[in-house]
Structure formats: structure tokens, C-alpha cells
Design a protein around this motif. Sequence first.
Motif, PDB file in Angstrom:
ATOM      1  N   PRO A   1       0.817  -1.221   0.000  1.00  0.00           N
ATOM      2  CA  PRO A   1       0.000   0.000   0.000  1.00  0.00           C
ATOM      3  C   PRO A   1       0.851   1.271   0.000  1.00  0.00           C
ATOM      4  CG  PRO A   1      -0.458  -1.383   1.946  1.00  0.00           C
ATOM      5  CD  PRO A   1       0.628  -2.058   1.172  1.00  0.00           C
ATOM      6  N   ASP A   2       2.126   1.147   0.337  1.00  0.00           N
ATOM      7  CA  ASP A   2       2.964   2.364   0.349  1.00  0.00           C
ATOM      8  C   ASP A   2       3.496   2.720  -1.036  1.00  0.00           C
ATOM      9  OD1 ASP A   2       5.086   0.699  -0.210  1.00  0.00           O
ATOM     10  OD2 ASP A   2       6.229   1.202   1.563  1.00  0.00           O
TER      11      ASP A   2
ATOM     12  N   ARG B   1      12.909  -3.358   6.550  1.00  0.00           N
ATOM     13  CA  ARG B   1      13.964  -3.412   7.581  1.00  0.00           C
ATOM     14  C   ARG B   1      14.699  -4.751   7.535  1.00  0.00           C
ATOM     15  NH1 ARG B   1       9.665  -2.639  12.597  1.00  0.00           N
ATOM     16  NH2 ARG B   1       9.556  -0.577  11.674  1.00  0.00           N
TER      17      ARG B   1
ATOM     18  N   MET C   1      -2.318 -13.868   2.867  1.00  0.00           N
ATOM     19  CA  MET C   1      -1.772 -13.689   4.227  1.00  0.00           C
ATOM     20  C   MET C   1      -2.682 -14.262   5.299  1.00  0.00           C
ATOM     21  SD  MET C   1      -0.304  -9.901   4.728  1.00  0.00           S
ATOM     22  CE  MET C   1      -0.002  -9.252   3.123  1.00  0.00           C
TER      23      MET C   1
ATOM     24  N   GLY D   1      -1.068 -13.443  10.526  1.00  0.00           N
ATOM     25  CA  GLY D   1      -1.377 -13.292   9.107  1.00  0.00           C
ATOM     26  C   GLY D   1      -0.800 -12.027   8.516  1.00  0.00           C
ATOM     27  N   GLN D   2       0.468 -11.740   8.816  1.00  0.00           N
ATOM     28  CA  GLN D   2       1.097 -10.516   8.322  1.00  0.00           C
ATOM     29  C   GLN D   2       2.431 -10.834   7.637  1.00  0.00           C
ATOM     30  OE1 GLN D   2       1.206  -8.334  12.140  1.00  0.00           O
ATOM     31  NE2 GLN D   2      -0.375  -7.016  11.308  1.00  0.00           N
TER      32      GLN D   2
ATOM     33  N   PRO E   1       6.500  -9.133   7.691  1.00  0.00           N
ATOM     34  CA  PRO E   1       7.328 -10.141   7.019  1.00  0.00           C
ATOM     35  C   PRO E   1       7.432 -11.431   7.844  1.00  0.00           C
ATOM     36  CG  PRO E   1       8.729  -8.633   8.243  1.00  0.00           C
ATOM     37  CD  PRO E   1       7.325  -8.173   8.473  1.00  0.00           C
TER      38      PRO E   1
ATOM     39  N   GLU F   1       7.740 -11.331  13.191  1.00  0.00           N
ATOM     40  CA  GLU F   1       8.111 -10.112  13.926  1.00  0.00           C
ATOM     41  C   GLU F   1       9.432  -9.567  13.373  1.00  0.00           C
ATOM     42  OE1 GLU F   1       6.634  -7.982  15.920  1.00  0.00           O
ATOM     43  OE2 GLU F   1       4.817  -9.180  15.971  1.00  0.00           O
TER      44      GLU F   1
END
Length: 224
Positions: free
Chosen positions: A19-20, A30, A52, A64-65, A67, A78
Motif C-alpha cells: 500500500p505504500d 527493515r 496472508m 497473518g502478516q 514479514p 516479527e
Amino acid sequence: MTQTNTLPLPTITAFERSPDRGRGLARDSRVRWALEEVGQAYDVRLVSFAAMKQPAHKALHPFGQIPTYEENGLTLFESGAIVLHIAERHAGLLSGDANARARAIAWMFAALNTVEPPIIERTMAMLFEHDKPWYAERLTLLDERVHARLGELSSRLGDADWLDGEFSAGDLLMVTVLRRLESSGLLANYPTLSAYIARAVARPAYQRAFAAQLAVFTEKAVGG
Ligand code: GTB
């Protein structure tokens, strides 16, 4: 016969369509940056928002995220834990001196536990509460909380290049957190922090990580 032991590369997950729009603000950035800093090649598996939430991805990431990180029998989620894992397994992001290492880890926690939360809360309010009658008042409060952290961080950094001696995983996480404010205007009062971010993103490893995530966006935008 000579046997070459070629382990598969670590694999991370990232948004199929971030979305970015390629600004490198999603948290795979990161992890990419950490891998680039230590010179570890990696593969990327792109996942859609729908995928996801499917059991296959939730087996890797309970929430469900992205990375996630998979390496030779180890699966992690995390972003902070993933960056710490990379920093512990390779030279370059944590000092060999035990005390300096502990302080760098404290900065990693500070980035994720102390500086990031008010920034995220402000972003969430802008996204989901902007139509509420109390929005302007709330935004003022949230801005104040962010300013408090930025002021304190700026004072501590002073005229140093990095938070504690050499560039570390603490700086890496702190800069990814601060970058989320780039379009907010809130960093304008903190030239020290703007210079800190500029110094960090000028690092070749950051540039490679940024280019890699941007390529995903560009490819998807062109390829449909
Ligand atoms: N605490 C976890 C970590 O550090 O890894 C948080 C992970 C997380 O929030 N992942 C987000 C995600 O998967 C992507 S990074 N979201 C999908 C979902 O929850 O369904 C957060 C993010 C998203 C978008 C922008 N952006 O557009 O600027 C920036 C950051």
C-alpha cells in the motif's frame, strides 16, 4: 566426488502490492536492509492480502502478516526478532563488545517499543478516525506524543552519527521507524534526526534494499 554444501537462501515474505506504493515503509524493508548490511543474499515470496490470511501463511505468521523469515528449518515472524536473528548470526549489525551489543539491543527495543507506538497510533488515527468529530483534538494530542519522543531522541543523538558508537541494528530499526514520519511534516523541527535518517539511507545496503522493494512495486504496476 566433491560435494558442495549449498544451503537454500533465507526466504522472506513481502507484500505483493504494498500500500505504500514502493516508498519502503512496510516492515519487510527493515529485514531486507539487515540482510543487505550483512551481505546475506535472500529470496522473497510475495503474498497478497488474501493469501496472508490463509492457513498456509498463518502457519508461518500467527497474525497473518508480513514479514516472515524462513531459513534452514527455522521460521520467524516479527520484524524486530528477524533483524535481531540476522544481527546475531552475522557480523556487521551488533558489536563484538558485550556491553555495546546490549546497548544496541536496547535501542532496537526502544525503536519498536517506545518510538514506533505513538507514530503508529497517529497513522492509524489519520487513516481510520479522520471523519470523527473529535479528530482534530485527538490528532493534536497524538502529535504532541510523537514530538515528545522526537525531542528526546534528538537530544540524545546530539551531534553523533549513530545512537551508540558504530552503526548498529538499533540505528537500522530506529531509522525505519522514523521514516514513517517523512510525509508528516513532524520531522521538520528536528534537523538532527533528518540528518540521521539521511545518513542512514545513504548507506549502500539501504539503497539496495530500497531498490529491491521498489522493483516489486514497479513490476506489479507495469505488469498488472
Ligand atoms: N509487529 C509486526 C512486525 O514488526 O513484524 C507487525 C507486522 C505488520 O504490521 N505487518 C503489516 C501487514 O502485514 C505490513 S507492515 N499488514 C497486513 C495485515 O495486517 O493484514 C505495516 C505497514 C503497512 C503499510 C504501510 N504503508 O502503506 O505505508 C506501512 C507499514
